[in-house]
Design a protein around this motif. Structure first.
Motif, PDB file in Angstrom:
ATOM      1  N   ARG A   4       4.279   2.136  15.593  1.00 57.35           N
ATOM      2  CA  ARG A   4       4.416   3.402  16.308  1.00 57.35           C
ATOM      3  C   ARG A   4       5.802   4.012  16.216  1.00 57.35           C
ATOM      4  N   THR A   5       6.833   3.198  16.027  1.00 54.76           N
ATOM      5  CA  THR A   5       8.197   3.701  16.103  1.00 54.76           C
ATOM      6  C   THR A   5       9.011   3.300  14.883  1.00 54.76           C
ATOM      7  N   ARG A   6      10.155   3.964  14.715  1.00 55.46           N
ATOM      8  CA  ARG A   6      11.040   3.665  13.594  1.00 55.46           C
ATOM      9  C   ARG A   6      11.636   2.265  13.723  1.00 55.46           C
ATOM     10  N   VAL A   7      11.857   1.835  14.954  1.00 56.36           N
ATOM     11  CA  VAL A   7      12.397   0.483  15.141  1.00 56.36           C
ATOM     12  C   VAL A   7      11.395  -0.549  14.635  1.00 56.36           C
ATOM     13  N   GLN A   8      10.127  -0.370  14.980  1.00 59.65           N
ATOM     14  CA  GLN A   8       9.096  -1.282  14.495  1.00 59.65           C
ATOM     15  C   GLN A   8       9.004  -1.235  12.974  1.00 59.65           C
ATOM     16  N   ALA A   9       9.164  -0.042  12.410  1.00 53.87           N
ATOM     17  CA  ALA A   9       9.146   0.091  10.953  1.00 53.87           C
ATOM     18  C   ALA A   9      10.313  -0.660  10.321  1.00 53.87           C
ATOM     19  N   ALA A  10      11.491  -0.584  10.976  1.00 53.30           N
ATOM     20  CA  ALA A  10      12.660  -1.295  10.462  1.00 53.30           C
ATOM     21  C   ALA A  10      12.430  -2.799  10.451  1.00 53.30           C
TER      22      ALA A  10
ATOM     23  N   ALA B 135      13.944  18.011   4.561  1.00 49.97           N
ATOM     24  CA  ALA B 135      13.827  17.222   5.787  1.00 49.97           C
ATOM     25  C   ALA B 135      12.380  17.196   6.282  1.00 49.97           C
ATOM     26  N   GLY B 136      11.657  18.301   6.114  1.00 44.44           N
ATOM     27  CA  GLY B 136      10.255  18.328   6.503  1.00 44.44           C
ATOM     28  C   GLY B 136       9.416  17.348   5.708  1.00 44.44           C
ATOM     29  N   THR B 137       9.765  17.185   4.426  1.00 40.63           N
ATOM     30  CA  THR B 137       9.052  16.222   3.580  1.00 40.63           C
ATOM     31  C   THR B 137       9.327  14.800   4.042  1.00 40.63           C
ATOM     32  N   VAL B 138      10.563  14.538   4.449  1.00 38.14           N
ATOM     33  CA  VAL B 138      10.914  13.212   4.983  1.00 38.14           C
ATOM     34  C   VAL B 138      10.081  12.913   6.219  1.00 38.14           C
ATOM     35  N   LYS B 139       9.964  13.884   7.100  1.00 38.17           N
ATOM     36  CA  LYS B 139       9.186  13.687   8.322  1.00 38.17           C
ATOM     37  C   LYS B 139       7.739  13.323   8.003  1.00 38.17           C
TER      38      LYS B 139
ATOM     39  N   GLU C  86       0.809  -1.201   0.000  1.00 40.96           N
ATOM     40  CA  GLU C  86       0.000   0.000   0.000  1.00 40.96           C
ATOM     41  C   GLU C  86       0.853   1.266   0.000  1.00 40.96           C
ATOM     42  N   LEU C  87       2.158   1.124   0.202  1.00 37.37           N
ATOM     43  CA  LEU C  87       3.050   2.272   0.211  1.00 37.37           C
ATOM     44  C   LEU C  87       3.329   2.749  -1.209  1.00 37.37           C
TER      45      LEU C  87
ATOM     46  N   ARG D 241       3.574   8.993   7.532  1.00 35.35           N
ATOM     47  CA  ARG D 241       2.619   8.255   6.700  1.00 35.35           C
ATOM     48  C   ARG D 241       2.965   6.775   6.646  1.00 35.35           C
ATOM     49  N   VAL D 242       4.257   6.473   6.554  1.00 34.02           N
ATOM     50  CA  VAL D 242       4.689   5.072   6.517  1.00 34.02           C
ATOM     51  C   VAL D 242       4.293   4.368   7.814  1.00 34.02           C
TER      52      VAL D 242
END
Length: 215
Positions: free
Chosen positions: A194-200, A177-181, A148-149, A186-187
């Motif tokens: 909830r977190t970047r670790v979970q996303a990784a 950088a604001g666009t990355v955030k 879906e991404l 959204r990802v």
């Protein structure tokens, strides 16, 4: 000023963090707890903006403390300290709500970067943590997840999984950088974490990033 609270059951570790972080400009060092119970008590008293905690502590351990603190003050980011040779607590900390992971013997500059990133609402993971965490704990890839991404969101997720900061992602993709955030937010929402670790972890499990890919 970033109001910082730390926790570690080892006196030498507490003193080392105090000496490293206490004099740092922009950081208001609130104190050092000796275990999870003391951390929870001190957090209620001092209202920190960032918490740095060991996971293995006697009595109330770091994971339990993270879970309780996240429930009470969800806007206060918590960074977990870990040692890979003995620590089996990482997924527990992840599920409890830790926003970042650092190695206890890691680069001091990375500690400072992680604290500042957490204060800005961004998680930061020691790249060694991401790779070794996934190699040890992630299940085999399951293809088809994350379809879906958008293409750009997929690129951002791959770079998050490799331990890149928002600034590094912005430079690599040549976007603001604001666009990355915005993309990262959204990802996280789309893949239900909830977190970047979970996303990784999601990225590795879905086969987006090979477990042996280097930073």
């Amino acid at each position: 000023m970033i109001r910082l609270l730390i926790a570690d059951d080892q006196r030498l570790a507490r003193e080392g963090l105090r000496q490293l972080l206490g004099p740092e400009p922009g950081i208001d060092f609130l104190g050092a707890a000796r275990d999870g119970d003391e951390l929870i008590s001190m957090a209620g008293e001092h209202r920190p903006e960032v918490i740095l905690t060991d996971l293995r502590m006697p009595g109330t351990d770091g994971i339990t403390a993270i879970r309780r603190l996240t429930a009470r003050a969800p806007d206060c980011p918590i960074i977990a300290l870990t040692t890979f040779d003995t620590d089996e607590y990482l997924f527990g900390a992840l599920e409890a709500g830790a926003v970042g992971f650092l190695l206890k013997d890691g680069d001091p500059e990375l500690y400072l970067a992680a604290i500042r990133a957490a204060h800005r609402g961004q998680g930061l993971i020691d790249p060694q943590v991401t790779r070794r965490l996934v190699r040890r704990f992630a299940t085999p890839p399951v293809r088809g997840q994350g379809s879906e991404l958008t293409l750009r969101e997929t690129e951002v997720l791959r770079l998050v999984a490799l331990g890149r900061s928002n600034a590094e992602i912005a430079a690599e993709l040549r976007i603001a950088a604001g666009t990355v955030k915005i993309h990262v937010s959204r990802v996280l929402s789309k893949i239900g974490v909830r977190t970047r670790v979970q996303a990784a972890i999601h990225a590795y499990r879905s086969g987006l990033v090979p477990a042996d890919e280097e930073r």
